[in-house]
Scaffold this active site. Structure first.
Site, short mmCIF file in Angstrom:
data_model
loop_
_atom_site.label_atom_id
_atom_site.label_comp_id
_atom_site.label_asym_id
_atom_site.label_seq_id
_atom_site.Cartn_x
_atom_site.Cartn_y
_atom_site.Cartn_z
N ALA A 1 10.47 2.57 -1.47
CA ALA A 1 11.64 2.42 -1.37
C ALA A 1 11.50 1.43 -2.00
CB ALA A 1 12.39 2.00 -0.09
N GLY B 1 3.83 3.39 5.32
CA GLY B 1 4.26 3.21 6.25
C GLY B 1 4.80 1.99 5.80
N LEU B 2 4.81 1.22 4.56
CA LEU B 2 5.69 0.01 4.73
C LEU B 2 6.45 0.01 3.97
CD1 LEU B 2 1.92 -1.95 4.24
CD2 LEU B 2 3.59 -2.11 5.79
N ASP C 1 14.85 2.88 5.05
CA ASP C 1 13.65 2.10 4.33
C ASP C 1 13.88 1.22 3.32
OD1 ASP C 1 11.98 3.44 5.93
OD2 ASP C 1 10.26 3.33 4.38
N PRO D 1 0.89 -1.62 0.32
CA PRO D 1 0.19 0.12 0.03
C PRO D 1 0.80 1.47 -0.22
CG PRO D 1 -0.53 -1.37 1.77
CD PRO D 1 0.02 -1.60 0.82
O1 PMV Z 1 6.61 6.05 6.79
P1 PMV Z 1 7.82 5.43 6.38
O2 PMV Z 1 7.69 4.79 6.89
O3 PMV Z 1 8.60 6.25 5.24
O4 PMV Z 1 8.66 5.63 7.70
C1 PMV Z 1 9.49 7.07 7.61
C2 PMV Z 1 10.46 6.96 9.28
C3 PMV Z 1 10.99 8.67 9.92
O5 PMV Z 1 11.74 8.12 10.68
C4 PMV Z 1 9.70 9.12 10.48
C5 PMV Z 1 11.34 9.31 8.18
C6 PMV Z 1 13.08 8.37 8.03
O6 PMV Z 1 13.63 9.06 7.59
O7 PMV Z 1 13.60 7.34 9.29
#
Ligand code: PMV
Length: 312
Positions: free
Chosen positions: A108, A103-104, A150, A99
């Site tokens: 990347a 946040g998954l 990521d 998705p």
């Molecule tokens: O939202 P995601 O899963 O891409 O994670 C971001 C993680 C953060 O620490 C908020 C940002 C980062 O670049 O590490």
């Protein structure tokens, strides 16, 4: 044809603080993935790449794509790294079940799969570190100051203990860790969440730095729990991390509701994962409780639930 894939990921602990030099732990999630198929096009345009992504509604020649498009960037950078097409014409087809904006690690994962597939197809396969570095450059388009966690966990496809600017350490997990991951159904921008924390930090550097130090301490303890195979202790540390994330202002009513529902239905611990303000949460659970936790999350409004495990 050459096929390459890359998994999704979740951050177990340490998001946001990781942007400010503290450690974080992330693990791959293989139930979702980005898949790339690279093929020769005998009648296609020479020295060009047809990029085809039905999930993103895109079908275009690389030579006609804007330079700041993430797909065009990763393709161009990979071609530079492996020294080009040499008169060939190829297609790169991208399919992803990860998705977007939740946040998954979808962005990347697509970058990693493209770099891997393209470099393999052209006979110059790049290693995990090289693929991670290329994907990192593209991550900067998604939000200005990515920590790099990521692209690292996805390119290495192993649990990682990550500190910005240091060589990533892959982790050995002492015993299987069972996770339930739930989507709030609310898309959230990592860039917006990172900018929110930045404003908070600018307004109160001492207070926010202290919270980042507390998070770093939790992450170091969590590493020991993970390596020793103690998921219950890990869950408690995740609960503490969630309290800090709430204080930073990156949780949301939906995330809070899901976190509480999972704890009430038998999880050892739970927190948001990634940028926050929506997106996904994760719960660490005893194996036998996974179905009940998944059900409780659905009843509390989760739009999608994944049960997964991190194996030793
Ligand atoms: O939202 P995601 O899963 O891409 O994670 C971001 C993680 C953060 O620490 C908020 C940002 C980062 O670049 O590490």
């Amino acid at each position: 044809m050459t096929r390459a894939a890359a998994p999704g990921k979740i951050i177990l602990l340490g998001e946001h603080a990781v942007v400010y030099g503290r450690p974080a732990i992330a693990v791959p999630v293989r139930q979702v993935q980005a898949v790339v198929d690279v093929e020769e096009l005998p009648d296609g345009r020479r020295d060009d790449v047809l990029i085809d992504s039905p999930t993103m509604g895109l079908r275009a020649w690389l030579s006609e794509m804007g330079a700041d498009d993430p797909l065009s960037q990763i393709t161009r950078r990979t071609l530079e790294a492996v020294e080009g097409l040499a008169g060939r014409s190829i297609s790169v087809r991208i399919d992803s079940t990860i998705p977007i904006a939740s946040g998954l690690g979808s962005g990347a994962a697509v970058s990693v799969a493209v770099a891997r597939g393209l470099s393999r197809h052209l006979g110059r396969p790049l290693d995990a570190q090289a693929v991670s570095e290329l994907a990192f450059e593209v991550e900067k388009l998604h939000h200005g100051t990515p920590s790099g966690i990521d692209n690292t966990v996805i390119a290495f496809d192993r649990p990682v203990y990550f500190v910005r600017g240091s060589k990533p350490e892959t982790l050995s997990v002492g015993a299987a860790v069972h996770l339930v991951i739930a989507d709030t159904g609310r898309a959230a921008s990592t860039a917006v969440a990172v900018a929110h924390v930045r404003r908070r930090w600018e307004a109160d550097r001492t207070g926010v730095e202290r919270v980042f130090d507390d998070i770093a301490h939790l992450v170091r303890r969590a590493r020991s729990r993970l390596e020793a195979g103690e998921p219950e202790g890990l869950g408690l540390l995740m609960n503490e991390n969630q309290t800090h994330l709430e204080w930073l202002g990156v949780s949301s009513p939906e995330l809070d509701r899901l976190v509480l529902a999972s704890r009430d239905s038998g999880a050892y611990g739970a927190k948001l994962s990634g940028g926050g303000m929506g997106g996904h949460m994760i719960a660490i659970v005893p194996e036998a409780a996974a179905p009940a936790v998944a059900q409780a999350l659905q009843a509390a409004g989760a739009t999608h639930v994944i049960t997964t495990r991190v194996d030793p």
